[in-house]
Scaffold this motif. Sequence first.
Motif, short mmCIF file in Angstrom:
data_model
loop_
_atom_site.label_atom_id
_atom_site.label_comp_id
_atom_site.label_asym_id
_atom_site.label_seq_id
_atom_site.Cartn_x
_atom_site.Cartn_y
_atom_site.Cartn_z
N LEU A 12 0.83 -1.20 0.00
CA LEU A 12 0.00 0.00 0.00
C LEU A 12 0.86 1.25 0.00
O LEU A 12 0.62 2.19 -0.76
CB LEU A 12 -0.94 0.01 1.21
CG LEU A 12 -1.80 1.27 1.37
CD1 LEU A 12 -2.66 1.51 0.15
CD2 LEU A 12 -2.65 1.18 2.63
N PHE A 13 1.89 1.26 0.85
CA PHE A 13 2.80 2.41 0.88
C PHE A 13 3.34 2.72 -0.50
O PHE A 13 3.37 3.89 -0.93
CB PHE A 13 3.95 2.14 1.85
CG PHE A 13 5.18 2.96 1.56
CD1 PHE A 13 5.21 4.31 1.87
CD2 PHE A 13 6.29 2.38 0.94
CE1 PHE A 13 6.34 5.07 1.57
CE2 PHE A 13 7.40 3.14 0.65
CZ PHE A 13 7.43 4.49 0.96
N GLU A 14 3.77 1.69 -1.23
CA GLU A 14 4.37 1.91 -2.55
C GLU A 14 3.34 2.29 -3.61
O GLU A 14 3.71 2.69 -4.71
CB GLU A 14 5.16 0.67 -2.97
CG GLU A 14 6.41 0.46 -2.10
CD GLU A 14 7.29 -0.69 -2.57
OE1 GLU A 14 6.76 -1.59 -3.26
OE2 GLU A 14 8.49 -0.68 -2.25
N SER A 15 2.06 2.20 -3.28
CA SER A 15 1.00 2.58 -4.20
C SER A 15 0.54 4.02 -4.00
O SER A 15 -0.29 4.51 -4.77
CB SER A 15 -0.21 1.64 -4.03
OG SER A 15 0.16 0.29 -4.22
N LEU A 16 1.05 4.67 -2.96
CA LEU A 16 0.61 6.03 -2.63
C LEU A 16 1.55 7.06 -3.23
O LEU A 16 2.74 6.82 -3.42
CB LEU A 16 0.58 6.22 -1.11
CG LEU A 16 -0.30 5.25 -0.32
CD1 LEU A 16 -0.20 5.55 1.18
CD2 LEU A 16 -1.75 5.33 -0.78
N SER A 17 1.00 8.23 -3.51
CA SER A 17 1.79 9.36 -4.00
C SER A 17 2.18 10.26 -2.83
O SER A 17 1.47 10.33 -1.83
CB SER A 17 0.98 10.17 -5.02
OG SER A 17 0.61 9.38 -6.13
N ASN A 18 3.27 10.97 -2.99
CA ASN A 18 3.64 11.97 -2.00
C ASN A 18 2.61 13.09 -1.98
O ASN A 18 1.94 13.37 -2.99
CB ASN A 18 5.00 12.58 -2.33
CG ASN A 18 6.15 11.66 -2.00
OD1 ASN A 18 6.02 10.72 -1.23
ND2 ASN A 18 7.31 11.95 -2.59
N LEU A 19 2.49 13.78 -0.85
CA LEU A 19 1.72 15.01 -0.82
C LEU A 19 2.35 16.03 -1.75
O LEU A 19 3.56 16.00 -2.01
CB LEU A 19 1.70 15.58 0.60
CG LEU A 19 1.06 14.74 1.71
CD1 LEU A 19 1.09 15.51 3.03
CD2 LEU A 19 -0.36 14.33 1.35
N GLU A 20 1.55 16.93 -2.28
CA GLU A 20 2.10 18.05 -3.03
C GLU A 20 2.85 18.97 -2.08
O GLU A 20 2.69 18.90 -0.85
CB GLU A 20 0.97 18.82 -3.72
CG GLU A 20 0.18 18.01 -4.74
CD GLU A 20 1.01 17.61 -5.94
OE1 GLU A 20 1.97 18.35 -6.28
OE2 GLU A 20 0.71 16.57 -6.56
N THR A 21 3.70 19.85 -2.61
CA THR A 21 4.42 20.77 -1.75
C THR A 21 3.45 21.67 -0.99
O THR A 21 2.48 22.18 -1.55
CB THR A 21 5.39 21.63 -2.57
OG1 THR A 21 4.71 22.19 -3.70
CG2 THR A 21 6.56 20.79 -3.08
N CYS A 22 3.69 21.78 0.31
CA CYS A 22 2.87 22.54 1.26
C CYS A 22 1.45 21.98 1.41
O CYS A 22 0.56 22.67 1.89
CB CYS A 22 2.82 24.02 0.91
SG CYS A 22 4.05 24.97 1.83
N GLU A 23 1.25 20.72 1.03
CA GLU A 23 -0.03 20.04 1.31
C GLU A 23 0.05 19.43 2.70
O GLU A 23 1.13 19.10 3.19
CB GLU A 23 -0.28 18.96 0.26
CG GLU A 23 -1.68 18.35 0.33
CD GLU A 23 -1.92 17.31 -0.76
OE1 GLU A 23 -3.04 16.76 -0.80
OE2 GLU A 23 -1.01 17.05 -1.57
N ASP A 24 -1.10 19.30 3.36
CA ASP A 24 -1.12 18.79 4.73
C ASP A 24 -2.08 17.63 4.87
O ASP A 24 -2.95 17.40 4.03
CB ASP A 24 -1.51 19.90 5.72
CG ASP A 24 -2.94 20.39 5.51
OD1 ASP A 24 -3.89 19.73 6.00
OD2 ASP A 24 -3.12 21.43 4.85
#
Length: 217
Positions: A173-185
């Motif tokens: 699951l971790f590897e299926s997720l995208s990073n937050l956008e910059t300054c996203e919370d």
Amino acid sequence: MRIILLRHGQSLGNVDELAYCRIPDHALPLTEVGEQQARAAGPRIKELLNGDPAAVYVSPYVRTRATLRNLDLGDQAERTVAEPRLREQDWGNLQDPVQQQVLKHQRHAFGHFFFRLPNGESGADVDDRLAAFLTDLETRMADPTHPGTALVVSHGLTIRLLCRRLFGWSIELFESLSNLETCEDRVLTHDGRTWRLDRPFDQWRTSPDGETQGPLA
């Protein structure tokens, strides 16, 4: 108890990958856009705090500390701790541009969690140090003198792994997720029994093992 997770604003490394070849990762500054993003995030974070104080834990990298400074939290930041365990995954020192691209392809094929970068870390290494940080944080937050909210200013992969550890998500699951956008919370709230996530991370694929994010608020 609440944990507010905030990714840093846009940095030079987000717009110029060759910057990593001449500037150490920890020293990469925010771009002008990143400064603006951080200033714009300030009122949003203050609204989440609703007048209450927060204990701030920030990666010691230049871009994360600059993001925190531009939030302009004033007295609402009751205490600020520069926490090295919240730093980004270590890719080594100044990077060769050709090797950098090769490693990115290898890492994507092998998996972001277990692939160890030469002279750097694997995602699993980051996960281990975040486990220690979360243990310390939960102990601190159990102290009645500690604010009920912790603001964590960190990095994309680090924030994903912090949630993976806190919620016990699978590696798939971790590897299926995208990073937050910059300054996203994201906001994590403890309901007395378990942690809950205010909204899910974006996913670029369905997790191969069928696991989903949660529990959600």
